[in-house]
Design a protein around this motif. Structure first.
Motif, PDB file in Angstrom:
ATOM      1  N   ARG A   4       0.859  -1.189   0.000  1.00 55.49           N
ATOM      2  CA  ARG A   4       0.000   0.000   0.000  1.00 55.49           C
ATOM      3  C   ARG A   4       0.889   1.231   0.000  1.00 55.49           C
ATOM      4  NH1 ARG A   4      -3.040  -3.279  -1.301  1.00 55.49           N
ATOM      5  NH2 ARG A   4      -4.878  -4.029  -0.263  1.00 55.49           N
ATOM      6  N   LEU A   5       0.443   2.256  -0.701  1.00 55.00           N
ATOM      7  CA  LEU A   5       1.187   3.510  -0.717  1.00 55.00           C
ATOM      8  C   LEU A   5       0.884   4.297   0.544  1.00 55.00           C
ATOM      9  CD1 LEU A   5       0.673   4.700  -4.393  1.00 55.00           C
ATOM     10  CD2 LEU A   5       2.754   3.786  -3.379  1.00 55.00           C
ATOM     11  N   SER A   6       1.908   4.584   1.316  1.00 51.23           N
ATOM     12  CA  SER A   6       1.695   5.402   2.502  1.00 51.23           C
ATOM     13  C   SER A   6       2.128   6.838   2.232  1.00 51.23           C
ATOM     14  CB  SER A   6       2.470   4.827   3.693  1.00 51.23           C
ATOM     15  OG  SER A   6       3.848   4.755   3.393  1.00 51.23           O
ATOM     16  N   LYS A   7       2.913   7.019   1.185  1.00 52.98           N
ATOM     17  CA  LYS A   7       3.384   8.349   0.823  1.00 52.98           C
ATOM     18  C   LYS A   7       3.300   8.463  -0.700  1.00 52.98           C
ATOM     19  CE  LYS A   7       7.145  11.426   1.991  1.00 52.98           C
ATOM     20  NZ  LYS A   7       8.421  11.562   2.662  1.00 52.98           N
ATOM     21  N   ILE A   8       2.702   9.519  -1.190  1.00 48.48           N
ATOM     22  CA  ILE A   8       2.500   9.664  -2.624  1.00 48.48           C
ATOM     23  C   ILE A   8       3.776  10.119  -3.333  1.00 48.48           C
ATOM     24  CG2 ILE A   8       1.205  10.914  -4.398  1.00 48.48           C
ATOM     25  CD1 ILE A   8      -0.371   8.712  -2.873  1.00 48.48           C
ATOM     26  N   TYR A   9       4.499  11.040  -2.767  1.00 46.90           N
ATOM     27  CA  TYR A   9       5.742  11.472  -3.407  1.00 46.90           C
ATOM     28  C   TYR A   9       6.922  10.874  -2.668  1.00 46.90           C
ATOM     29  CZ  TYR A   9       6.119  14.938   0.326  1.00 46.90           C
ATOM     30  OH  TYR A   9       6.210  15.541   1.545  1.00 46.90           O
ATOM     31  N   THR A  10       7.887  10.426  -3.460  1.00 45.30           N
ATOM     32  CA  THR A  10       9.064   9.783  -2.858  1.00 45.30           C
ATOM     33  C   THR A  10      10.355  10.522  -3.199  1.00 45.30           C
ATOM     34  OG1 THR A  10       9.391   8.371  -4.789  1.00 45.30           O
ATOM     35  CG2 THR A  10       7.980   7.506  -3.000  1.00 45.30           C
ATOM     36  N   ARG A  11      10.285  11.372  -4.210  1.00 46.29           N
ATOM     37  CA  ARG A  11      11.438  12.131  -4.711  1.00 46.29           C
ATOM     38  C   ARG A  11      12.477  11.246  -5.394  1.00 46.29           C
ATOM     39  NH1 ARG A  11      11.403  15.456   0.639  1.00 46.29           N
ATOM     40  NH2 ARG A  11      10.039  17.166   0.055  1.00 46.29           N
ATOM     41  N   THR A  12      12.208   9.936  -5.487  1.00 44.97           N
ATOM     42  CA  THR A  12      13.200   9.049  -6.108  1.00 44.97           C
ATOM     43  C   THR A  12      13.196   9.161  -7.624  1.00 44.97           C
ATOM     44  OG1 THR A  12      11.641   7.207  -6.124  1.00 44.97           O
ATOM     45  CG2 THR A  12      13.101   7.393  -4.201  1.00 44.97           C
ATOM     46  N   GLY A  13      12.179   9.770  -8.203  1.00 48.36           N
ATOM     47  CA  GLY A  13      12.102   9.894  -9.652  1.00 48.36           C
ATOM     48  C   GLY A  13      12.507  11.249 -10.184  1.00 48.36           C
ATOM     49  N   ASP A  14      12.998  12.110  -9.336  1.00 43.76           N
ATOM     50  CA  ASP A  14      13.308  13.476  -9.745  1.00 43.76           C
ATOM     51  C   ASP A  14      14.425  13.564 -10.774  1.00 43.76           C
ATOM     52  OD1 ASP A  14      11.347  14.199  -7.986  1.00 43.76           O
ATOM     53  OD2 ASP A  14      12.682  15.132  -6.519  1.00 43.76           O
ATOM     54  N   LYS A  15      15.230  12.541 -10.890  1.00 42.87           N
ATOM     55  CA  LYS A  15      16.351  12.574 -11.837  1.00 42.87           C
ATOM     56  C   LYS A  15      16.049  11.778 -13.106  1.00 42.87           C
ATOM     57  CE  LYS A  15      19.822  13.701  -8.555  1.00 42.87           C
ATOM     58  NZ  LYS A  15      19.807  15.046  -8.381  1.00 42.87           N
ATOM     59  N   GLY A  16      14.754  11.496 -13.356  1.00 42.76           N
ATOM     60  CA  GLY A  16      14.373  10.871 -14.622  1.00 42.76           C
ATOM     61  C   GLY A  16      14.366   9.354 -14.621  1.00 42.76           C
ATOM     62  N   GLU A  17      14.403   8.758 -13.450  1.00 42.26           N
ATOM     63  CA  GLU A  17      14.326   7.307 -13.366  1.00 42.26           C
ATOM     64  C   GLU A  17      13.143   6.916 -12.494  1.00 42.26           C
ATOM     65  OE1 GLU A  17      18.007   5.716 -11.888  1.00 42.26           O
ATOM     66  OE2 GLU A  17      18.890   5.667 -13.901  1.00 42.26           O
ATOM     67  N   THR A  18      12.707   5.666 -12.678  1.00 37.98           N
ATOM     68  CA  THR A  18      11.635   5.133 -11.842  1.00 37.98           C
ATOM     69  C   THR A  18      11.979   3.703 -11.466  1.00 37.98           C
ATOM     70  OG1 THR A  18       9.227   4.980 -11.631  1.00 37.98           O
ATOM     71  CG2 THR A  18      10.170   4.241 -13.723  1.00 37.98           C
ATOM     72  N   GLY A  19      11.374   3.239 -10.399  1.00 36.44           N
ATOM     73  CA  GLY A  19      11.638   1.889  -9.931  1.00 36.44           C
ATOM     74  C   GLY A  19      10.589   0.917 -10.438  1.00 36.44           C
ATOM     75  N   LEU A  20      11.038  -0.288 -10.796  1.00 34.88           N
ATOM     76  CA  LEU A  20      10.134  -1.360 -11.187  1.00 34.88           C
ATOM     77  C   LEU A  20       9.944  -2.290  -9.993  1.00 34.88           C
ATOM     78  CD1 LEU A  20      11.542  -2.190 -14.738  1.00 34.88           C
ATOM     79  CD2 LEU A  20       9.546  -0.788 -14.163  1.00 34.88           C
ATOM     80  N   GLY A  21       8.949  -3.131 -10.077  1.00 38.25           N
ATOM     81  CA  GLY A  21       8.640  -4.043  -8.999  1.00 38.25           C
ATOM     82  C   GLY A  21       9.737  -5.051  -8.700  1.00 38.25           C
ATOM     83  N   ASP A  22      10.629  -5.283  -9.671  1.00 42.48           N
ATOM     84  CA  ASP A  22      11.722  -6.237  -9.435  1.00 42.48           C
ATOM     85  C   ASP A  22      12.964  -5.546  -8.875  1.00 42.48           C
ATOM     86  OD1 ASP A  22      12.675  -4.894 -11.676  1.00 42.48           O
ATOM     87  OD2 ASP A  22      12.755  -6.665 -12.966  1.00 42.48           O
ATOM     88  N   GLY A  23      12.841  -4.270  -8.534  1.00 40.55           N
ATOM     89  CA  GLY A  23      13.950  -3.540  -7.924  1.00 40.55           C
ATOM     90  C   GLY A  23      14.816  -2.757  -8.901  1.00 40.55           C
ATOM     91  N   ARG A  24      14.647  -3.005 -10.192  1.00 39.34           N
ATOM     92  CA  ARG A  24      15.439  -2.265 -11.184  1.00 39.34           C
ATOM     93  C   ARG A  24      15.020  -0.803 -11.234  1.00 39.34           C
ATOM     94  NH1 ARG A  24      14.802  -4.530 -16.990  1.00 39.34           N
ATOM     95  NH2 ARG A  24      12.781  -5.160 -16.217  1.00 39.34           N
ATOM     96  N   ARG A  25      15.983   0.059 -11.544  1.00 38.10           N
ATOM     97  CA  ARG A  25      15.705   1.469 -11.821  1.00 38.10           C
ATOM     98  C   ARG A  25      15.920   1.644 -13.316  1.00 38.10           C
ATOM     99  NH1 ARG A  25      13.505   4.364  -8.174  1.00 38.10           N
ATOM    100  NH2 ARG A  25      14.226   6.267  -9.105  1.00 38.10           N
ATOM    101  N   VAL A  26      14.950   2.243 -13.973  1.00 38.81           N
ATOM    102  CA  VAL A  26      15.034   2.451 -15.416  1.00 38.81           C
ATOM    103  C   VAL A  26      14.653   3.894 -15.739  1.00 38.81           C
ATOM    104  CG1 VAL A  26      14.550   0.018 -15.997  1.00 38.81           C
ATOM    105  CG2 VAL A  26      12.655   1.653 -15.803  1.00 38.81           C
ATOM    106  N   PRO A  27      15.099   4.396 -16.907  1.00 37.58           N
ATOM    107  CA  PRO A  27      14.675   5.739 -17.304  1.00 37.58           C
ATOM    108  C   PRO A  27      13.147   5.791 -17.470  1.00 37.58           C
ATOM    109  CG  PRO A  27      16.452   4.937 -18.723  1.00 37.58           C
ATOM    110  CD  PRO A  27      16.014   3.784 -17.876  1.00 37.58           C
ATOM    111  N   LYS A  28      12.584   6.949 -17.226  1.00 36.58           N
ATOM    112  CA  LYS A  28      11.134   7.094 -17.316  1.00 36.58           C
ATOM    113  C   LYS A  28      10.610   6.931 -18.736  1.00 36.58           C
ATOM    114  CE  LYS A  28      10.280   9.513 -13.071  1.00 36.58           C
ATOM    115  NZ  LYS A  28       9.433  10.455 -12.381  1.00 36.58           N
ATOM    116  N   ASP A  29      11.501   6.975 -19.723  1.00 30.75           N
ATOM    117  CA  ASP A  29      11.064   6.730 -21.098  1.00 30.75           C
ATOM    118  C   ASP A  29      11.465   5.329 -21.583  1.00 30.75           C
ATOM    119  OD1 ASP A  29      13.787   7.146 -21.346  1.00 30.75           O
ATOM    120  OD2 ASP A  29      13.621   8.601 -22.985  1.00 30.75           O
ATOM    121  N   HIS A  30      11.797   4.449 -20.669  1.00 30.04           N
ATOM    122  CA  HIS A  30      12.104   3.058 -20.996  1.00 30.04           C
ATOM    123  C   HIS A  30      10.851   2.417 -21.615  1.00 30.04           C
ATOM    124  CE1 HIS A  30      12.774  -1.255 -20.277  1.00 30.04           C
ATOM    125  NE2 HIS A  30      14.079  -0.962 -20.228  1.00 30.04           N
ATOM    126  N   PRO A  31      11.009   1.524 -22.596  1.00 27.35           N
ATOM    127  CA  PRO A  31       9.837   0.890 -23.209  1.00 27.35           C
ATOM    128  C   PRO A  31       8.888   0.227 -22.209  1.00 27.35           C
ATOM    129  CG  PRO A  31      11.782   0.441 -24.525  1.00 27.35           C
ATOM    130  CD  PRO A  31      12.267   1.145 -23.272  1.00 27.35           C
TER     131      PRO A  31
END
Length: 192
Positions: A4-31
């Motif tokens: 469950r999301l307890s916090k909506i903003y995490t600031r982890t995506g501010d540099k153009g990456e996002t996290g996937l459920g398997d723990g990988r960080r990928v660019p926000k424009d990744h396929p």
């Protein structure tokens, strides 16, 4: 899934990456992220279509069947998004594809064969069904692009393909049940 999301903003995506459920960080424009985003856009527009169908179902009770068929699709799209975000997670099954095919066959029998290409319009609900159809095609293209790089397992590709077909037939069924004539495409006049 107990997350469950307890916090909506995490600031982890501010540099153009996002996290996937398997723990990988990928660019926000990744396929993979593009595919997730298209599925999310489709789900949002499908929500708008369902809201409109609910509003009109009092005047057109036959639209309740369309609501019953499309409502689970929002949940299955969320499942597909989960599969895309967590590649080892599998939520969709072949029974969901079969369910869509059965509805397509039933509705196709009701509306009959196409006489010509049809345009997305006639009523707000018909046009919205076509918006959803076109977004399903876009989501399918993004999923296919991802599949070329990172092969997708499961029935997600088949599901999104059948969903776009279902939405096309749903637009035709909505027109019929609202008593609205389909807008047939008229080719441009040929220059003399």
């Amino acid at each position: 899934m107990g997350f469950r999301l307890s916090k909506i903003y995490t600031r982890t995506g501010d540099k153009g990456e996002t996290g996937l459920g398997d723990g990988r960080r990928v660019p926000k424009d990744h396929p993979r992220v593009e595919a997730i985003g298209e599925v999310d856009s489709l789900n949002s527009q499908l929500g708008l279509l369902l809201a409109g169908l609910e509003e009109q179902s009092g005047q057109h009770p036959a639209l309740k069947d369309v609501i019953e068929v499309l409502t689970p699709c929002q949940h299955r799209l969320f499942d597909l998004g989960g599969e895309l975000a967590m590649p080892v997670y599998k939520a969709l099954n072949a029974g969901e594809v079969d369910r869509l095919e059965a509805a397509i066959d039933r509705w196709n029998e009701e509306v009959g064969p196409l006489e010509n290409f049809i345009l997305p319009g006639g009523s707000a609900l018909i046009a919205q069904a076509h918006v959803c159809r076109s977004l399903a095609r876009s989501a399918e293209r993004r999923c296919q692009q991802l599949n070329a790089l990172e092969p997708l397992e499961g029935v997600g590709l088949a599901y999104i393909n059948r969903l776009s077909d279902l939405l096309f037939v749903a637009a035709r069924v909505i027109a019929r049940r609202q008593g609205v004539a389909e807008i047939l495409w008229q080719a441009a006049a040929k220059p003399h």
